[in-house]
Design a protein around this motif. Sequence first.
Motif: not given
Ligand code: NAD
Length: 369
Positions: A13-14, A35-36, A40, A76-77, A95, A161, A181
């Motif tokens: 998503n982000i 990506d896993l 994607k 996963s971070h 974060k 989401h 934030y």
């Molecule tokens: N969505 C938002 O608006 C937003 C805004 C700010 C910050 N964030 C932060 O960004 C991060 C991701 O959020 P998101 O909304 O994009 O999540 P998401 O679930 O949409 O995307 C995460 C991606 O990471 C991949 N992934 C997960 N574990 C993995 C691994 N071990 N190896 C490789 N790929 C892996 C997943 O397959 C997925 O495509 C989070 O920490 C979230 O707090 C999100």
Amino acid sequence: MTAMSIGIIGCGNISPAYLNYLKDSSVVQVTALADLLPEKAKDRAKEYGIERVYTVEEMLQSPDIDIILNLTIPASHAAINIAALDHGKHVYAEKPLSISLEDARRTLELAEAKQLRVGCAPDTFLGTGLETSRKAIQEGRIGRPVAAAAFMMGAGPEGWHPNPDFFYEEGGGPMFDMGPYYLTALVNLLGPITRISSSAQSLLPERIVKSGPRAGTRIPVHTPTHLSGTLDFADGAVGTLITSFDIPGGSTLPRIEIYGTEGSLLVPDPNCFDGEVKLRRHDQEDWSIVPPAFAGRSDNERGKGIEDMARAILENREHRASGKLAYHVLEAMHAFLASSREGRHIHLDSASSLQLASAYRIADQALLV
Ligand SMILES: NC(=O)c1ccc[n+]([C@@H]2O[C@H](COP(=O)([O-])OP(=O)(O)OC[C@H]3O[C@@H](n4cnc5c(N)ncnc54)[C@H](O)[C@@H]3O)[C@@H](O)[C@H]2O)c1
């Protein structure tokens, strides 16, 4: 200036926000995605014209990637951060830095040992809204800060989401999701936090996905969804912070206000880069708008922090969205949980070692634009 090469792991998503901002950068270039779920990464690469799509392992092994941008889910971070450092790459993570403090400590120690950088979101505090606020405080326009109030009163991310499960796991909830934030903004405005007390609860045992193909799916709640606490800052100010996913009816409370001996400051949404800053001194009838410290952009500037980190590496200076700052914020978030659980104030060990933003001049912004 030589462009540094970024490989993104996590194309959910982000990721478009980062890809949109970074495509215009002269300091960094996104050269590979992983990506896993390979589809994607492939889809995102096609959308943004990025040639290389890797597995995570290929990305880590790739000799021409300088910085890993970790946009995976919180669980996963830590593993990705540590793997990136182990492979000799700088890392910048979304974060929170990690879920556990132990993992965050390991990450920073490894980076120190390998002389590599760790950066972490949020970078919204580098935007014009929060930097204008910091400048006003540093210039003494509200006198000495005595108190702060901050409110993140939301209904939860399941409304927008498509895969909101992680928000209700350990390392999620309104504190670990949105707290960064607010806490990063407060720490940048007022300095390190020395102790925290709080109450935390989750009254609803499950939430329902409301958008996307999984709409209607029930998700169990494994973390507090309403946290209310007080923060003592090293400089003497006392803060109040509520983060909640339990407010479907909305709220009229401000995002952040800072109160000083000479006046009050209304700070814009710390989840955004821009926004109006308002000030009312004790002798003024009404609130007035504080002129922006520098011209900002109105779009989502997520990516500013990693861009500053890359520039800092090339210029051999500290970067601002640092692992140390993220660690302090993580310790504060854990303190919110621990204080409620244990019924006592929690002291933050990282307060004394945090070298902070007051050391930076607003003029440093010129380096970031
Ligand atoms: N969505 C938002 O608006 C937003 C805004 C700010 C910050 N964030 C932060 O960004 C991060 C991701 O959020 P998101 O909304 O994009 O999540 P998401 O679930 O949409 O995307 C995460 C991606 O990471 C991949 N992934 C997960 N574990 C993995 C691994 N071990 N190896 C490789 N790929 C892996 C997943 O397959 C997925 O495509 C989070 O920490 C979230 O707090 C999100």
